[in-house]
Each structure stands twice: as structure tokens, then as C-alpha cells.
Design an enzyme around this catalytic site. Structure first.
Site, PDB file in Angstrom:
ATOM      1  N   ASP A  81     -39.212 -18.101  26.092  1.00  0.00           N
ATOM      2  CA  ASP A  81     -39.074 -17.751  24.679  1.00  0.00           C
ATOM      3  C   ASP A  81     -38.866 -18.992  23.821  1.00  0.00           C
ATOM      4  OD1 ASP A  81     -39.368 -15.091  25.238  1.00  0.00           O
ATOM      5  OD2 ASP A  81     -37.328 -14.501  24.698  1.00  0.00           O
TER       6      ASP A  81
ATOM      7  N   ASN B  90     -25.199 -29.876  16.338  1.00  0.00           N
ATOM      8  CA  ASN B  90     -25.192 -28.888  17.418  1.00  0.00           C
ATOM      9  C   ASN B  90     -26.459 -28.907  18.266  1.00  0.00           C
ATOM     10  OD1 ASN B  90     -22.682 -27.699  17.407  1.00  0.00           O
ATOM     11  ND2 ASN B  90     -23.420 -25.648  16.939  1.00  0.00           N
ATOM     12  N   ASP B  91     -27.572 -28.434  17.679  1.00  0.00           N
ATOM     13  CA  ASP B  91     -28.760 -28.256  18.516  1.00  0.00           C
ATOM     14  C   ASP B  91     -30.051 -28.203  17.715  1.00  0.00           C
ATOM     15  OD1 ASP B  91     -28.844 -25.583  17.448  1.00  0.00           O
ATOM     16  OD2 ASP B  91     -27.551 -24.892  19.047  1.00  0.00           O
TER      17      ASP B  91
ATOM     18  N   TYR C 154     -25.739 -21.843  20.991  1.00  0.00           N
ATOM     19  CA  TYR C 154     -26.930 -21.162  21.536  1.00  0.00           C
ATOM     20  C   TYR C 154     -27.151 -21.556  22.997  1.00  0.00           C
ATOM     21  CZ  TYR C 154     -31.515 -18.871  21.020  1.00  0.00           C
ATOM     22  OH  TYR C 154     -32.594 -18.027  21.119  1.00  0.00           O
TER      23      TYR C 154
ATOM     24  N   ASP D 238     -18.213 -22.021  12.135  1.00  0.00           N
ATOM     25  CA  ASP D 238     -18.744 -23.307  12.564  1.00  0.00           C
ATOM     26  C   ASP D 238     -19.950 -23.725  11.732  1.00  0.00           C
ATOM     27  OD1 ASP D 238     -16.811 -23.513  14.458  1.00  0.00           O
ATOM     28  OD2 ASP D 238     -18.113 -23.210  16.194  1.00  0.00           O
TER      29      ASP D 238
ATOM     30  N   SER E  92     -25.220 -19.251  25.150  1.00  0.00           N
ATOM     31  CA  SER E  92     -25.820 -17.917  25.167  1.00  0.00           C
ATOM     32  C   SER E  92     -27.078 -17.861  26.020  1.00  0.00           C
ATOM     33  CB  SER E  92     -26.165 -17.477  23.734  1.00  0.00           C
ATOM     34  OG  SER E  92     -25.012 -17.412  22.931  1.00  0.00           O
TER      35      SER E  92
END
Length: 284
Positions: free
Chosen positions: A171, A141-142, A184, A67, A187
């Protein structure tokens, strides 16, 4: 569809064997094609692709790798009126949906127009320091704020449309498109969204409380992440990542402003497989 560019990851496509195979097949079927290796052989990092180096009237970009290869190609070439499709030589491959075993059938569908196009929303991210924009980037994506090398959690305020949403100790935080919801964001415990939907997903990374959860925001919203003081005096190790790359070091007081981008990425869908079926196949 006749004009193609193959963007390949030579670490996964050894000696460009698959790229050459696809190119030869396209030319055999009456199309034209160029091949671009998107990885620097010395550093192993992605190269920046230039739209001006692409053929005129380019219709389709085929990425070979995971990806990440498609993400970088889409970001670098977003100004072109071309569709993107990925051949999966990686692992999960939510974006790169074509398997190497089915490549000739997939090329036939592209060249014969037997596909449909999904327009995927993108995010624009800006780093504002002392009232001035010092960095900007657009992602499919991000956008991720992370503590970097520090062990301690970071503190940041989240504001939506100028109003304080809350203070987070974590975090970091993921700001994701629906396309990036399976990366992510997933996750970090965030939800998976239909990739053709319009929303911005905010997910804290390992928040230092049991109360913080993902928040789904509108594409019309403008989100500001204001970075708090470093827990270690005179050390600023926190980082900002755009689609896992484009790392930018951020410091106390920085504002990361995220909003829906004007640009979109056109993804070619070649089969009738449902979104839910793809989730079942890839996450079981």
C-alpha cells in the site's frame, strides 16, 4: 528563559482558553509571550507559520494540541534557535508531553532552566521528476508514500546509496525518524526507536508478501523510492505526505529521495521519566 511563543490549535483549545492562561502566567512570572492560532477557522487546516513574524530572541515555542501541532510548528520555525515543548490536548501525545493539569509547574521549570534539550534528527525529502527536483520538504516525523484512492497495491523499487535493495508491492512505505517511529511507522508494524537516536526506519505498509519487514538504515544513507507503473492506465492517484500534511501527487517514474536533513529540532524535556516508562504508560 523569558521569551515565549504559544502556538495553539483552536479546535482543541476552545476560545484559546488554555493559551491565555499560560500567557498570563508567563507574564506574571516576568516573561513575555505572544499567542498564534495555528488553525485556519474556515478550512480547519494548519496555517504556515513565518519565522519573520516571531519575536526577536525567541527562546521557546509552546504548542497546544496534539503532536501534529508541534510537528507543524517545528517544521515552519526550524530556522529559529528555539526549543519546542508541547502541551497535550490530543490523544497519545508522544511529542506533546505536558498535561494541562501540570502546566504551571512546567512553565516554572522552563523559566528557571530546569530542563534538558534533546536534538532530534529530521528528514529531507525530494521529488525528482525527469531528472529535476520538483518538490522538497523537511520533516520531524515521517515521509509516507501511499496508494491514495486506489484499491490496488503499488509497485516501487527501493535503492540505498544507488544500489537496489528490492522491489516492493504494498500500500506504500513509511520513512521515519526515531521521533516518528511511534507514529505511522508503529501502526504499520515498525519498531519503536529511542527518539534521540540517529537512524532512518523504512517500513512497508501492508506489503503483499510475508517476507517484507522494517529495515533500520544509517543517517548517512540516501534512500530512493522509484514509483512503478500505475495499475490503472492513465490514472495517477498515488500520494506523498510530509508529516501527515504537505500532500504531493506523485506519478509513475518519480523518484522520492530521502536523507537526513542538516536541520534538527530541539525538544525541551522537563522530567526524568525514562523512554521505556513513557512507552509503557502510553501503549498499555
Amino acid at each position: 528563559m523569558k521569551s515565549f511563543c504559544i502556538v495553539t490549535n483552536s479546535y482543541k483549545d476552545k476560545k484559546l482558553k488554555l493559551a491565555d492562561k499560560i500567557s498570563q502566567y508567563i507574564q506574571k512570572k516576568g516573561g513575555n509571550c505572544i499567542i498564534v492560532d495555528n488553525v485556519d477557522e474556515y478550512t480547519g487546516e494548519f496555517k504556515v507559520l513565518q519565522a519573520k513574524d516571531m519575536p526577536e530572541n525567541l527562546e521557546c515555542v509552546i504548542s497546544i494540541g496534539g503532536d501534529g501541532t508541534l510537528l507543524h510548528a517545528a517544521k515552519d520555525l526550524m530556522e529559529l534557535d528555539a526549543v519546542f515543548v508541547g502541551v497535550n490536548k490530543g490523544t497519545l501525545g508522544f511529542l506533546a508531553e505536558i498535561s494541562p493539569e501540570n502546566i504551571e509547574k512546567s512553565i516554572d521549570r522552563l523559566m528557571e532552566g530546569r530542563y534538558h534539550v534533546e536534538e532530534r534528527m529530521m528528514l529531507k525529502g525530494e521529488v525528482i521528476r525527469n531528472g529535476r527536483i520538483v518538490y522538497t520538504s523537511t520533516v520531524l516525523n515521517d515521509i509516507v508514500v501511499h496508494r491514495g484512492g486506489d484499491i490496488a497495491v503499488i509497485s516501487y523499487d527501493v535503492c540505498v546509496n544507488g544500489r537496489l535493495l528490492g522491489n516492493y508491492q504494498a500500500d506504500g512505505v513509511v520513512l521515519s525518524t526515531p521521533t516518528g517511529s511511534s507514529a505511522y511507522n508503529l501502526s504499520a508494524g515498525g519498531p519503536i526507536a529511542r527518539p534521540d537516536s540517529d537512524m532512518i526506519i523504512l517500513t512497508p505498509i501492508c506489503p503483499h508478501t510475508v517476507a517484507n519487514r522494517s529495515i533500520l538504515l544509517s543517517r548517512k544513507d540516501e534512500i530512493d523510492i522509484i514509483i512503478g507503473e500505475s495499475r490503472i492506465p492513465n490514472e495517477e492517484n498515488r500520494k506523498l505526505a510530509f508529516d501527515g500534511d504537505g500532500i504531493y501527487h506523485i506519478i509513475s517514474g518519480d523518484c522520492i529521495r530521502v536523507s537526513a536533513a542538516l536541520e534538527t529540532t530541539k525538544i525541551a524535556k522537563l522530567d526524568e521519566e525514562s523512554f521505556l516508562q513513557a512507552i509503557r504508560d502510553k501503549l498499555r
